[in-house]
Design a protein around this motif. Structure first.
Motif, PDB file in Angstrom:
ATOM      1  N   ASP A   1      -8.099  -2.615  -7.410  1.00  0.00           N
ATOM      2  CA  ASP A   1      -8.737  -2.213  -6.200  1.00  0.00           C
ATOM      3  C   ASP A   1     -10.273  -1.732  -6.924  1.00  0.00           C
ATOM      4  OD1 ASP A   1      -7.826  -3.017  -4.552  1.00  0.00           O
ATOM      5  OD2 ASP A   1      -6.972  -1.451  -4.313  1.00  0.00           O
TER       6      ASP A   1
ATOM      7  N   MET B   1       1.005  -1.005   0.367  1.00  0.00           N
ATOM      8  CA  MET B   1       0.159   0.060   0.120  1.00  0.00           C
ATOM      9  C   MET B   1       0.804   1.430   0.242  1.00  0.00           C
ATOM     10  SD  MET B   1      -2.845  -1.255   2.931  1.00  0.00           S
ATOM     11  CE  MET B   1      -2.020  -2.293   3.332  1.00  0.00           C
ATOM     12  N   GLY B   2      -0.233   2.295  -1.109  1.00  0.00           N
ATOM     13  CA  GLY B   2       1.861   3.379  -0.891  1.00  0.00           C
ATOM     14  C   GLY B   2       2.632   3.490  -2.154  1.00  0.00           C
ATOM     15  N   ALA B   3       2.701   2.171  -2.118  1.00  0.00           N
ATOM     16  CA  ALA B   3       3.650   1.485  -3.333  1.00  0.00           C
ATOM     17  C   ALA B   3       3.724   2.740  -4.840  1.00  0.00           C
ATOM     18  CB  ALA B   3       4.330   1.208  -4.196  1.00  0.00           C
ATOM     19  N   GLY B   4       2.642   3.398  -4.385  1.00  0.00           N
ATOM     20  CA  GLY B   4       2.098   4.197  -6.197  1.00  0.00           C
ATOM     21  C   GLY B   4       2.234   3.456  -7.293  1.00  0.00           C
ATOM     22  N   LYS B   5       1.360   1.947  -7.408  1.00  0.00           N
ATOM     23  CA  LYS B   5       0.937   0.715  -8.185  1.00  0.00           C
ATOM     24  C   LYS B   5      -0.383   1.655  -8.693  1.00  0.00           C
ATOM     25  CE  LYS B   5      -0.304  -1.619  -5.063  1.00  0.00           C
ATOM     26  NZ  LYS B   5      -0.008  -1.058  -4.076  1.00  0.00           N
ATOM     27  N   THR B   6      -1.362   2.006  -8.246  1.00  0.00           N
ATOM     28  CA  THR B   6      -2.070   2.989  -9.249  1.00  0.00           C
ATOM     29  C   THR B   6      -1.708   4.426 -10.346  1.00  0.00           C
ATOM     30  OG1 THR B   6      -3.841   2.008  -7.724  1.00  0.00           O
ATOM     31  CG2 THR B   6      -4.246   4.608  -8.643  1.00  0.00           C
ATOM     32  N   THR B   7      -0.914   5.247  -9.163  1.00  0.00           N
ATOM     33  CA  THR B   7      -0.674   6.318  -9.457  1.00  0.00           C
ATOM     34  C   THR B   7       0.162   5.852 -10.793  1.00  0.00           C
ATOM     35  OG1 THR B   7      -0.622   6.934  -7.767  1.00  0.00           O
ATOM     36  CG2 THR B   7       0.742   8.542  -9.314  1.00  0.00           C
TER      37      THR B   7
ATOM     38  N   ARG C   1      -8.317   2.325   3.912  1.00  0.00           N
ATOM     39  CA  ARG C   1      -7.297   1.225   3.321  1.00  0.00           C
ATOM     40  C   ARG C   1      -7.718   0.098   5.211  1.00  0.00           C
ATOM     41  NH1 ARG C   1      -4.323   4.872   1.088  1.00  0.00           N
ATOM     42  NH2 ARG C   1      -3.287   4.184  -0.734  1.00  0.00           N
TER      43      ARG C   1
ATOM     44  N   ARG D   1      11.667   9.422  -5.422  1.00  0.00           N
ATOM     45  CA  ARG D   1      11.531   9.479  -6.618  1.00  0.00           C
ATOM     46  C   ARG D   1      10.587  10.429  -6.960  1.00  0.00           C
ATOM     47  NH1 ARG D   1      15.237   7.332 -10.303  1.00  0.00           N
ATOM     48  NH2 ARG D   1      16.157   6.538  -9.760  1.00  0.00           N
TER      49      ARG D   1
ATOM     50  N   ARG E   1       2.501   7.467   2.618  1.00  0.00           N
ATOM     51  CA  ARG E   1       2.145   7.513   1.328  1.00  0.00           C
ATOM     52  C   ARG E   1       0.489   7.456   1.660  1.00  0.00           C
ATOM     53  NH1 ARG E   1       5.909   5.394  -2.782  1.00  0.00           N
ATOM     54  NH2 ARG E   1       7.372   6.859  -2.751  1.00  0.00           N
TER      55      ARG E   1
ATOM     56  N   GLY F   1      -2.304  -4.539  -2.574  1.00  0.00           N
ATOM     57  CA  GLY F   1      -1.211  -4.822  -2.377  1.00  0.00           C
ATOM     58  C   GLY F   1      -1.520  -6.158  -1.305  1.00  0.00           C
TER      59      GLY F   1
END
Ligand code: ATP
Ligand code: SKM
Ligand code: MG
Length: 182
Positions: free
Chosen positions: A36, A13-19, A122, A158, A115, A84
């Motif tokens: 999701d 969660m918060g790794a940025g998969k959606t973004t 969640r 990044r 993030r 996640g």
């Protein structure tokens, strides 16, 4: 030209998969799906509601169904951002390995915490100390993300656009390598 396979993003969660998934789908001209969101659309309800009414087990059943239907039917044409916990079921790990180029977006627990801190959608982070929960999940899941992933991309420090470019470069390099060795 050799067609790129489906690209599936995994990570905490918060790794940025959606973004990042949305950004790279635009660059590659592929359809974008967020698992999701697909689960929510299929259920006609949001994730907190599904967890509340059906428990985590009910959510995982829906997640496997949605993953199988996208990964096995949309041949080569999509970028899929997963949730996640996608790697928790062996069945899901088999689907991931067999149907896509899987990219693990790595984020440290500190970044995951930062993030995810601005949102409350969640359910797994609503039941105690979020830092301790993320740390525990990471210990269990990091080896599983690595088990299914072809590429691992570091995302700490990044900007999303820079992570997306890094993912695109790694995919290009990987596909070229596959072509020369086969
Ligand atoms: N590389 C990055 N640097 C800074 N912030 C980021 C980065 N990637 C994503 N974010 C931000 O972190 C938050 C979470 O990102 P996102 O929803 O894409 O994560 P996720 O991996 O899809 O999480 P989940 O597993 O819960 O669906 C968003 O507010 C997003 O803008
Ligand atoms: O890490 C997890 O297990 C989850 C992550 C989210 O993306 C959602 O899929 C759900 O909240 C569960
Ligand atoms: Mg997401």
């Amino acid at each position: 030209m050799i067609k790129a396979p489906n690209i599936i993003l995994v990570g905490p969660m918060g790794a940025g998969k959606t973004t990042i998934g949305r950004l790279i789908s635009q660059s590659m001209g592929k359809e974008f799906y967020d698992l999701d969101k697909v689960i929510e659309d299929n259920a006609g309800a949001d994730i907190p509601w599904i967890f509340e009414r059906e428990g985590e087990e009910g959510f995982r059943r829906r997640e496997t169904q949605a993953l199988a239907s996208i990964a096995e039917s949309d041949a080569g044409d999509c970028v899929l951002a997963t949730g996640g916990g996608i790697v928790m079921r062996e069945e899901n790990r088999d689907i991931l390995r067999e149907n896509a180029l899987v990219v693990y977006l790595y984020a440290s627990v500190a970044q995951q915490l930062y993030r995810t801190s601005k949102s409350t959608h969640r359910p797994l982070l609503q039941t105690g100390d979020p830092k301790a929960i993320l740390k525990k999940l990471f210990e269990v899941r990091d080896p599983l993300y690595r088990e299914v992933a072809t590429l691992v991309i570091e995302t700490d420090a990044r900007h999303p656009r820079s992570v997306a470019n890094k993912v695109l470069d790694a995919i290009r390099r990987h596909l070229k390598m596959e072509i020369t060795v086969s």
